[in-house]
Write an enzyme that holds these catalytic residues in place. Sequence first.
Site: not given
Ligand code: CMC
Length: 430
Positions: A308, A365
């Site tokens: 998140h 989720d």
């Molecule tokens: N699986 C694997 N790696 C992950 C995940 C995941 N679910 N989430 C984040 N990471 C890694 C990402 O690859 C990055 O790694 P590195 O630092 O090595 O590059 C690090 O963690 C930071 O992630 P980010 O993508 O920079 O984080 P963000 O704040 O931009 O994204 C997020 C947040 C929710 C989009 C992301 O965690 C994600 O894609 N999660 C899976 C999709 C998901 O479950 N979404 C629902 C969010 S909660 C309810 C809502 O808002 O709808």
Amino acid sequence: MTQKKAKLLIDQKEIELNVYSGTEGDEAIDISRLYEEHRLTTYDPSLANTAACRSSITYIDGEKGILRYRGIPIEQFNRPRPNFIEVAWMLIFGRLPQQSELLDFRNMLSEHELLHEGLRNQFQVLPAKAPPMAILSAMLSMMACYYEEFLTLTDEKSFMEVAARLISKVRTIAAFTHRRAQGLPFIYPDPNLRYCANFLHMMFSLPYRQFMVEPEVEDALNLVLILHADHEQNCSTSAVRIVGSAKANLFVSCSAGVNALWGPLHGGANVKVMEMLESIHRGGLKPEECIEKAKSKDNPFRLFGFGHRVYKNYDPRAKILKAACDRLFAKMQCNDPLLDIARKLEERALNDPYFVDRKLYPNVDFYSGILLRAIGIPTDMFTVMFAIGRLPGWIAQWKEQHDNPTTRIMRPRQIYEGNDICDYTEIEDR
Ligand code: CMC
């Protein structure tokens, strides 16, 4: 109290900036006049560190895993819990409603639960298997065609009328979408039923047989909707605010929220989680493979329902939903193998340095789909359920922005990195 200041030093020039504190002590440097006064912008891709507004609706402490609606901890909406409509009213109007206020609002919802025939007929021209989120977005936008008198809101009464129409009709639109996809006749709403029971009736009753809504199922749905009701400046809410800041009406602003929510990184993740769990269940993917795929930098796959932008701790909504799954299955004396798979995946991830180091925990989720499945909601409707829950939040945020006389159109800047000035050449000379 004296105004706290921050100092920015740039090329020997010192710029003094105000520092604002929120109720919970969070501090933010005010850079709003930096361009006007100093020709400087700030670079914050994805707006990850930008407070785009001041808000009194929802508070999150991502480090501690705290979520509060209008100051009330989310855990207090769990057993004994209020009705989703009471929470919706509180989010929108800023305080808990009196009995009479709640009753009036409920009556308004009953009054507006039918769809205008013109809107209902739209279902016939859309492909039956069209994505439900595309239908929802289109239908909310189309409400602007049928309620033109509410495109500009000048008083609280007409705002209330629009809010009631949206919150009431969204569940009729959702249920009709499902019925049409199944080739089943539309079941009209029943004003004698509560919000969630009425929705389940429209989803599952037959013309010759009323669907019996089990109290624990109604209660579980009520909880799902409450837990999704607002989440401060997330992607879809920001979309609503951006569209609303141009003084666009509430119908199309909420439709913009639906579009943003559909994305798999946002609300669409609840469908992705289910696909992932089902694939593991069918044997197509092993849990350890799933974890490894999510960790691999060569693979765009993510562990859906994990991570998140704000929570660097367990999402408090996921905690409540996980316990609600256990409770519902115990009451229904059944189980879902997907819940066991989800639990195992969670355990693996929480013991894996990749997820630990990045502070990736289950989000809302991860368990919501299992609960929705137990309620009987098909997977393709999961993100629509999220939208029904989030609608009061979008409306509350739109209202807060709309009521604030200092609101200006939202219009970020950029750092231009394209061509320097150059000439147009005729096509035959290129
Ligand atoms: N699986 C694997 N790696 C992950 C995940 C995941 N679910 N989430 C984040 N990471 C890694 C990402 O690859 C990055 O790694 P590195 O630092 O090595 O590059 C690090 O963690 C930071 O992630 P980010 O993508 O920079 O984080 P963000 O704040 O931009 O994204 C997020 C947040 C929710 C989009 C992301 O965690 C994600 O894609 N999660 C899976 C999709 C998901 O479950 N979404 C629902 C969010 S909660 C309810 C809502 O808002 O709808």
